[in-house]
Motif scaffolding. Structure first.
Motif, mmCIF file in Angstrom:
data_model
loop_
_atom_site.group_PDB
_atom_site.id
_atom_site.type_symbol
_atom_site.label_atom_id
_atom_site.label_comp_id
_atom_site.label_asym_id
_atom_site.label_seq_id
_atom_site.Cartn_x
_atom_site.Cartn_y
_atom_site.Cartn_z
ATOM 1 N N ASN A 1 0.680 -1.387 0.025
ATOM 2 C CA ASN A 1 -0.229 0.163 0.178
ATOM 3 C C ASN A 1 0.994 1.269 0.096
ATOM 4 O O ASN A 1 1.858 1.196 0.475
ATOM 5 C CB ASN A 1 -0.652 0.011 1.222
ATOM 6 N N ILE A 2 0.257 2.400 -0.543
ATOM 7 C CA ILE A 2 0.722 3.836 -0.477
ATOM 8 C C ILE A 2 0.323 4.501 0.774
ATOM 9 O O ILE A 2 -1.116 4.838 0.673
ATOM 10 C CB ILE A 2 0.716 4.296 -1.800
ATOM 11 N N LEU A 3 0.684 5.291 1.265
ATOM 12 C CA LEU A 3 0.190 6.160 1.993
ATOM 13 C C LEU A 3 0.576 7.841 1.719
ATOM 14 O O LEU A 3 1.602 7.829 1.515
ATOM 15 C CB LEU A 3 0.828 6.113 3.597
ATOM 16 N N ILE A 4 -0.547 8.559 1.572
ATOM 17 C CA ILE A 4 -0.025 9.990 1.364
ATOM 18 C C ILE A 4 -0.327 10.848 2.623
ATOM 19 O O ILE A 4 -1.541 10.770 2.955
ATOM 20 C CB ILE A 4 -1.100 10.554 0.101
ATOM 21 N N ASP A 5 0.716 11.397 3.158
ATOM 22 C CA ASP A 5 0.564 12.173 4.512
ATOM 23 C C ASP A 5 0.707 11.511 5.588
ATOM 24 O O ASP A 5 -0.485 10.825 6.140
ATOM 25 C CB ASP A 5 -0.319 13.431 4.486
ATOM 26 N N SER A 6 1.832 11.591 6.499
ATOM 27 C CA SER A 6 1.821 11.097 7.913
ATOM 28 C C SER A 6 1.118 12.155 8.752
ATOM 29 O O SER A 6 1.147 11.635 10.096
ATOM 30 C CB SER A 6 3.340 10.993 8.115
ATOM 31 N N THR A 7 0.932 13.195 8.501
ATOM 32 C CA THR A 7 0.547 14.332 9.425
ATOM 33 C C THR A 7 1.569 14.446 10.469
ATOM 34 O O THR A 7 2.679 14.146 10.358
ATOM 35 C CB THR A 7 -0.990 14.186 9.949
ATOM 36 N N TYR A 8 1.022 15.106 11.774
ATOM 37 C CA TYR A 8 1.823 14.914 12.991
ATOM 38 C C TYR A 8 2.380 13.796 13.341
ATOM 39 O O TYR A 8 1.842 12.711 13.261
ATOM 40 C CB TYR A 8 1.055 15.763 14.085
ATOM 41 N N GLU A 9 3.722 13.948 14.100
ATOM 42 C CA GLU A 9 4.184 12.367 14.314
ATOM 43 C C GLU A 9 3.301 11.576 15.230
ATOM 44 O O GLU A 9 3.020 10.825 15.313
ATOM 45 C CB GLU A 9 5.575 12.802 15.117
ATOM 46 N N ARG A 10 2.821 12.676 16.277
ATOM 47 C CA ARG A 10 1.911 12.000 17.385
ATOM 48 C C ARG A 10 0.426 11.421 16.854
ATOM 49 O O ARG A 10 0.011 10.888 17.497
ATOM 50 C CB ARG A 10 1.477 13.128 18.334
ATOM 51 N N ASN A 11 0.420 11.660 15.592
ATOM 52 C CA ASN A 11 -0.995 10.980 15.007
ATOM 53 C C ASN A 11 -0.499 9.436 14.291
ATOM 54 O O ASN A 11 -1.529 8.825 13.889
ATOM 55 C CB ASN A 11 -1.396 11.946 13.786
ATOM 56 N N ALA A 12 0.710 9.095 14.219
ATOM 57 C CA ALA A 12 1.031 7.614 13.673
ATOM 58 C C ALA A 12 0.183 6.639 14.473
ATOM 59 O O ALA A 12 -0.343 5.902 13.695
ATOM 60 C CB ALA A 12 2.603 7.447 14.106
ATOM 61 N N PRO A 13 -0.045 6.551 15.531
ATOM 62 C CA PRO A 13 -0.884 5.502 16.359
ATOM 63 C C PRO A 13 -2.399 5.729 15.858
ATOM 64 O O PRO A 13 -3.098 4.672 15.647
ATOM 65 C CB PRO A 13 -1.067 5.723 17.811
ATOM 66 N N VAL A 14 -2.778 6.865 15.469
ATOM 67 C CA VAL A 14 -4.222 7.190 15.037
ATOM 68 C C VAL A 14 -4.358 6.668 13.349
ATOM 69 O O VAL A 14 -5.295 5.757 13.201
ATOM 70 C CB VAL A 14 -4.569 8.662 15.024
ATOM 71 N N ILE A 15 -3.408 6.925 12.779
ATOM 72 C CA ILE A 15 -3.459 6.406 11.397
ATOM 73 C C ILE A 15 -3.310 4.851 11.379
ATOM 74 O O ILE A 15 -3.999 3.981 10.516
ATOM 75 C CB ILE A 15 -2.197 7.170 10.635
ATOM 76 N N GLU A 16 -2.516 4.400 12.226
ATOM 77 C CA GLU A 16 -2.156 2.850 12.399
ATOM 78 C C GLU A 16 -3.360 2.193 12.667
ATOM 79 O O GLU A 16 -3.952 1.120 11.871
ATOM 80 C CB GLU A 16 -1.182 2.470 13.609
ATOM 81 N N LYS A 17 -4.283 2.959 13.758
ATOM 82 C CA LYS A 17 -5.489 2.299 14.049
ATOM 83 C C LYS A 17 -6.473 2.342 13.012
ATOM 84 O O LYS A 17 -7.333 1.331 12.670
ATOM 85 C CB LYS A 17 -6.108 2.955 15.286
ATOM 86 N N SER A 18 -6.635 3.626 12.271
ATOM 87 C CA SER A 18 -7.490 3.673 11.066
ATOM 88 C C SER A 18 -7.239 2.671 10.094
ATOM 89 O O SER A 18 -8.217 2.046 9.439
ATOM 90 C CB SER A 18 -7.470 5.077 10.407
ATOM 91 N N VAL A 19 -5.985 2.466 9.849
ATOM 92 C CA VAL A 19 -5.824 1.311 8.485
ATOM 93 C C VAL A 19 -6.152 -0.086 9.248
ATOM 94 O O VAL A 19 -6.854 -0.832 8.227
ATOM 95 C CB VAL A 19 -4.143 1.390 8.292
ATOM 96 N N ALA A 20 -5.900 -0.092 10.517
ATOM 97 C CA ALA A 20 -6.438 -1.618 11.063
ATOM 98 C C ALA A 20 -7.939 -1.808 11.042
ATOM 99 O O ALA A 20 -8.480 -2.764 10.703
ATOM 100 C CB ALA A 20 -5.966 -1.834 12.275
ATOM 101 N N ASP A 21 -8.636 -0.611 11.403
ATOM 102 C CA ASP A 21 -9.966 -0.670 11.275
ATOM 103 C C ASP A 21 -10.697 -0.986 9.986
ATOM 104 O O ASP A 21 -11.813 -1.465 9.929
ATOM 105 C CB ASP A 21 -10.536 0.802 11.934
ATOM 106 N N LEU A 22 -10.020 -0.628 9.054
ATOM 107 C CA LEU A 22 -10.398 -0.953 7.569
ATOM 108 C C LEU A 22 -9.978 -2.336 7.274
ATOM 109 O O LEU A 22 -10.611 -2.715 6.236
ATOM 110 C CB LEU A 22 -9.836 0.120 6.596
ATOM 111 N N GLY A 23 -9.423 -2.989 8.177
ATOM 112 C CA GLY A 23 -8.821 -4.533 7.640
ATOM 113 C C GLY A 23 -7.683 -4.613 6.899
ATOM 114 O O GLY A 23 -7.349 -5.571 6.474
ATOM 115 N N PHE A 24 -6.922 -3.397 6.863
ATOM 116 C CA PHE A 24 -5.489 -3.380 6.111
ATOM 117 C C PHE A 24 -4.359 -3.614 7.324
ATOM 118 O O PHE A 24 -4.655 -3.024 8.469
ATOM 119 C CB PHE A 24 -5.395 -2.356 5.275
ATOM 120 N N LYS A 25 -3.293 -4.070 6.755
ATOM 121 C CA LYS A 25 -2.033 -3.920 7.700
ATOM 122 C C LYS A 25 -1.124 -2.785 7.564
ATOM 123 O O LYS A 25 -0.865 -2.461 6.505
ATOM 124 C CB LYS A 25 -1.169 -5.155 7.430
ATOM 125 N N PHE A 26 -0.873 -2.117 8.661
ATOM 126 C CA PHE A 26 -0.063 -0.935 8.597
ATOM 127 C C PHE A 26 1.265 -1.398 7.888
ATOM 128 O O PHE A 26 2.029 -0.445 7.263
ATOM 129 C CB PHE A 26 -0.026 -0.491 10.112
#
Ligand SMILES: [Zn+2]
Length: 304
Positions: A92-117
């Protein structure tokens, strides 16, 4: 009076830049309430545009319901900072990591959709401001993704070092370069002004037997003080964006494409609200009007 006006403009110039790494809006004086422009019946000022983009500090770090936008493209960002996942059979391709502190938020969203970070193989960016790319080093650490960046934004990215971490740049891109993974190709378009290397990405997505042009717009928001170099850059950016093929317009802040309204219309069996060619130039219309209004104010203030 005119001198004071110029002074206040230059002071605001440094404050209006997109919120930088580690800073919140609360720490910066807000941009001015002038000039005001009206586009498609709505009034915008520099202050209202920034407020619309960023929301409250909590909106910048709170998960927004992750959702499919079109085809293999998904939203995995926060309430006001976009992050897009493009899913392919080869990773997969990710566009925009946003703030560093958001990495766990993005990781959770990817997992919630059923994909692997860990399946993120390529990390791209919209532009070299902290609210969009501060987290690149951490997300690379977490996933091993290759970080690719537009050449003109590399110096600003290299200056972005959260916690002292070097900003990774594994591949330097140039205007028109293509990034391909698992049958999906993204094209990098240099749309400078907001930053030197502001990048608008385009791709195509398939849905319901049709192919749609998708545009991940870069910010076109002008600074409070527009330099001659800015004029050249923004003129190029507005022209480029208007010429890009587009059925689905996205942006580095959800407000740039009315994400909330469109998300609310998502319904099984209903037309996909994100497929909306009529809105493709809305953000360019708003920012180009603002750009000319700021220039006119500057010229007026400079008159003897
Ligand atoms: Zn920015």
């Amino acid at each position: 009076m005119k001198t004071m006006f110029r002074l206040s403009l230059s002071l605001l110039g440094s404050a209006i830049l997109c919120a930088q790494a580690g800073q919140s809006l609360a720490q910066n004086p807000p941009p001015p309430e002038h000039p005001a422009v009206t586009v498609r019946g709505q009034v915008y000022t520099p202050r209202s545009i920034l407020a619309r983009n960023m929301g409250a500090p909590a909106d910048q770090t709170t998960q927004f319901t992750p959702h499919k936008i079109v085809g293999n493209i998904y939203y995995v960002g926060t309430k006001t900072l976009s992050s897009f996942l493009i899913v392919t059979p080869q990773g997969n391709i990710l566009i925009d990591s946003t703030y560093e502190r958001n990495a766990p938020v993005i990781e959770k969203s990817v997992a919630d959709l059923g994909f692997k970070f860990a399946d993120i193989k390529i990390l791209l960016g919209n532009h070299a401001h902290g609210d969009h790319q501060e987290g690149d080093a951490l997300i690379k650490q977490m996933t091993g993704a290759q970080v690719m960046a537009m050449a003109e934004d590399v110096p600003a990215l290299q200056a972005m070092k959260p916690g002292g971490k070097e900003h990774p740049v594994d591949k330097v891109l140039h205007d028109g370069d293509q990034v391909t993974l698992g049958g999906t190709t993204l094209v990098a378009h240099l749309t400078p002004g907001h930053t030197r290397g502001c990048t608008t990405w385009t791709t195509t997505a398939q849905e319901g037997g049709k192919t749609y042009n998708v545009m991940f717009g870069c910010s076109l928001r002008p600074p409070a003080v527009i330099s001659p170099a800015n004029v050249e850059e923004f003129t190029r950016a507005f022209k480029t964006v208007r010429a890009l093929p587009c059925d689905v317009q996205l942006g580095d802040h959800g407000a740039q494409y009315n994400m909330l309204e469109k998300f609310a219309k998502l319904k099984e069996g209903a037309p996909n609200p994100f497929i909306d060619p009529a809105s493709c130039t809305l953000e360019a219309d708003v920012e180009e009007a603002m750009f000319h209004a700021i220039l006119a104010e500057q010229q007026q203030a400079a008159k003897p």
